[in-house]
Each structure stands twice: as structure tokens, then as C-alpha cells.
Design a protein around this motif. Sequence first.
Motif, PDB file in Angstrom:
ATOM      1  N   ASP A 285       0.831  -1.203   0.000  1.00  0.00           N
ATOM      2  CA  ASP A 285       0.000   0.000   0.000  1.00  0.00           C
ATOM      3  C   ASP A 285       0.868   1.256   0.000  1.00  0.00           C
ATOM      4  O   ASP A 285       0.589   2.217  -0.729  1.00  0.00           O
ATOM      5  CB  ASP A 285      -0.918  -0.015   1.221  1.00  0.00           C
TER       6      ASP A 285
ATOM      7  N   ARG B 122       0.977   4.119  -2.977  1.00  0.00           N
ATOM      8  CA  ARG B 122       0.560   5.497  -2.716  1.00  0.00           C
ATOM      9  C   ARG B 122       1.700   6.495  -2.838  1.00  0.00           C
ATOM     10  O   ARG B 122       1.461   7.707  -2.921  1.00  0.00           O
ATOM     11  CB  ARG B 122      -0.039   5.588  -1.306  1.00  0.00           C
ATOM     12  N   TYR B 123       2.933   6.021  -2.883  1.00  0.00           N
ATOM     13  CA  TYR B 123       4.083   6.931  -2.853  1.00  0.00           C
ATOM     14  C   TYR B 123       4.137   7.790  -4.112  1.00  0.00           C
ATOM     15  O   TYR B 123       4.007   7.292  -5.241  1.00  0.00           O
ATOM     16  CB  TYR B 123       5.372   6.132  -2.718  1.00  0.00           C
ATOM     17  N   SER B 124       4.364   9.068  -3.930  1.00  0.00           N
ATOM     18  CA  SER B 124       4.504  10.005  -5.046  1.00  0.00           C
ATOM     19  C   SER B 124       5.930  10.551  -5.032  1.00  0.00           C
ATOM     20  O   SER B 124       6.275  11.398  -4.194  1.00  0.00           O
ATOM     21  CB  SER B 124       3.501  11.153  -4.904  1.00  0.00           C
TER      22      SER B 124
END
Length: 420
Positions: A213, A217-219
Motif C-alpha cells: 500500500d 501510494r508513494y509520489s
Amino acid sequence: MLLQNLLRLNTVNPPGNETIAAELLRDYLAASDIPCELVGRTPDRLNLVARLKGGDGPTLAFLAHTDTVRADAEEWTRNPWSGDLVDGEIWGRGALDMKDQVAASAVAFSSLWREGFEPAGDVLLVLTADEEVNEDFGLSWLVQEHPELVRADYALNEGGGERCVFGGDVFYLCATGEKMSAPFRVRVHGRSGHASVPSIADSALVKAAPIIDALGRYSPPKTMIPEVARFLELVLGERPPLEETLDRARLLHPLAAEIIEPLLSFTIAPTMIEASKQINVIPAECTITVDCRLPPGMHPADVDPLIRTAIGPGDYDLEWLESDGGTRSPMVTPLWTALEAWVNEQDPGARLAPVVCAGFTDSHWMREAFGTVAYGFFPQRSMDPELAARLVHSADERIPVDDLELGVHALRAAVLSLVA
């Protein structure tokens, strides 16, 4: 037609079996008394190389690969290996990636040979195996084992050529580099146990869930590479602030944003997971494999701390796997000048705009081994670029005959301009 015959050959990689394509191309060249060499690590995965000899001027290689990705016939409207000609379009797996350019390169090369063209430098035809998987049967093998056959100052390969209209202006994309493929694995550790009593174990699979997860979700932080900066200067007339770049591109045209979005940062995508081999065993280890792509000039060591921070603390190991790609060619060269002149001649007022391939191409091996100026350019004017992008590696892949003919014209023009 040569492309139809190529599409009727199943060269899905794996296993490849590209020799059947190499032999078909050898026979096509032989009809014009053109000699060539078939070389490879194994008899079933041969590469074809031919040479139109010239003087001591610059050498130009037509580079293309004969293998394809798989095709599920049930998803297709027509047989993926039919080579059918329907309403001016040729259908089949590889019609866009990239047996079209294989066929066009062979036709352009043989036409120059038949005309008795005497180039200032050698013109090479390099049609390779194993680009889609790269298990060292294709160009990576050739540059190591037979550099004398494929060394070139310039090369034209896949990765660009789409005709795009942004704000009323026409641009043809030209790929001057590609991102590095730098996959990694995250091994999550736990304690095994019988699945009937979950409390006695410490499931690595369950512990992997928040890590997946977090990676999803990492940007990553954005950066402006030179190729994107130049692209924006051309299509927007200026280079906007980095934080405004995507919005400005999207306002101009959604496709402009799609082109640059994966180039504004490194990307990570969890793609594979492996844990217990038995339904009744809680796994002590879970392995997550992540596809990671880095802009040219960036390396795994640069992003490793960022990824570990994104995952956070935990009982895991992070292992970087073998990386390939991440090379670029200059945007100001005689080959660029030749292509831009051809674009403007065919489409008055049109400009050539640089891009970087988000995926991998064989151009990397030429740049890395010889310092070759390698561009991805095979013009597409008849098919909408957004449709073409959706068809590559997907069902109902096809190419308009008009674009195939345009590609032959562009390849010939590059030779006549660069090594005449």
C-alpha cells in the motif's frame, strides 16, 4: 507484402523463435542479391545484419527487433497472426511493435541497394531477436560478441514518430533517450505456522500488505530533465514552473500531459508477490517485486533512501535487481537536423519534439557500447497517436499502409541526408 508475411510468423517472446523471421528477411534481401549474415547465440534465435558499404563517412544503422509480446486470440477481433489487410490497415501482433519498422527498414535498405546508391559511410540493417525480454540473445549479445557487425555512429529505432497537434501546431515526437529499468525486491520476514492456528505465527504476507500500500501510494519528487524542458518550450512556448507543468500540459492537450507525466519523476509499481506455497501454511517470507523506472542520469543509489523512507521501518530486506537502460543521445546532431528537415518537408510548419521513452528500447545497447546517437523515430500520420498507444501490446494491433509507406520514405530520407 513483406509485413504481412512477417506478421504470419509467431515470434512471441518467450520463446522467441526469431530465426523464422530472420530467414524470411534473408530471402527477401536475396531476391535483390543483397548478402547478409545470420548470427546468434542459438540456432533458433538468430539476428540478421546486412551492410551497404560506403566511404569513411558516418555510419547509420536501421535498427529493429523481430520478436513480439504474446497475444490472446480470444481478445482479438481477427487472428493475431493473420496479417489481414482490412480497410487500408494491416492487422497482427507486432504491426506497431515493431515488425512494421522491421519491414520498412528492409524495404528502404534494399531499395537503396538496388538503385546503386553509394553512401559516404556504411548503412547497416540490424534486425534483432529478444528485445521484449532481453535474455541476451539479441542486440546486447551482438554488441559484445560481434561489435564489428553493428558499430554505428547513428541509429534509427523505435520509440517515436507520432504526429501530435497541440494548440494548433503540429509536432512529431522523437525519442532521444529512455528511462532505466531498475526493478527491486522487498523480502518481508515473519514466522511460519499452521494456518489453522493463525495466532501462533507471524504472517509475512499480512505484514507485506501495508508495504504494498505504501509503495502504491508513494509520489516521488518531481524533476525536470532536459528533454522534457525542451518539449515544453516547443509546445507551450515556455518552460513553466515544475509544480505547474502537468496542469499546463493538460490544458494544452491531455496527450501532452500523458507524454510527460512518467518523465517528471522516477516511478515505482508493485507487480508481483510470492508467499506460501501451501494453503495451510502461514508464510515466513513474502517477496514483493517492484518495477522501477529512473530518468536518464538517475541511479538506484539515488532513490534507495527515498523508497526505504516511503516504506517505513519493518522487518524486511530491499534488494536491487539488474538494471538496464537510462541512456540518452544529444538533441542537437546532424541526424536531428535531417529528421526535422524531413518532417517540415512532409508536413510544412511541423516541428520535431524530443521525448524520453518510459520503457526500454534496444537503442540503449548502441549508446552504451559505441556512443551511438540513437533516436526512436518511425512516423505515424494516419493513425491517431492515442489509438496507436492503446494498441501496442494490446488486442487488435494494426497499422495503416500509408504509415508504413511513410516510414520507408523517412528512413530513406535520413540516409540521403546524413550519409549521401
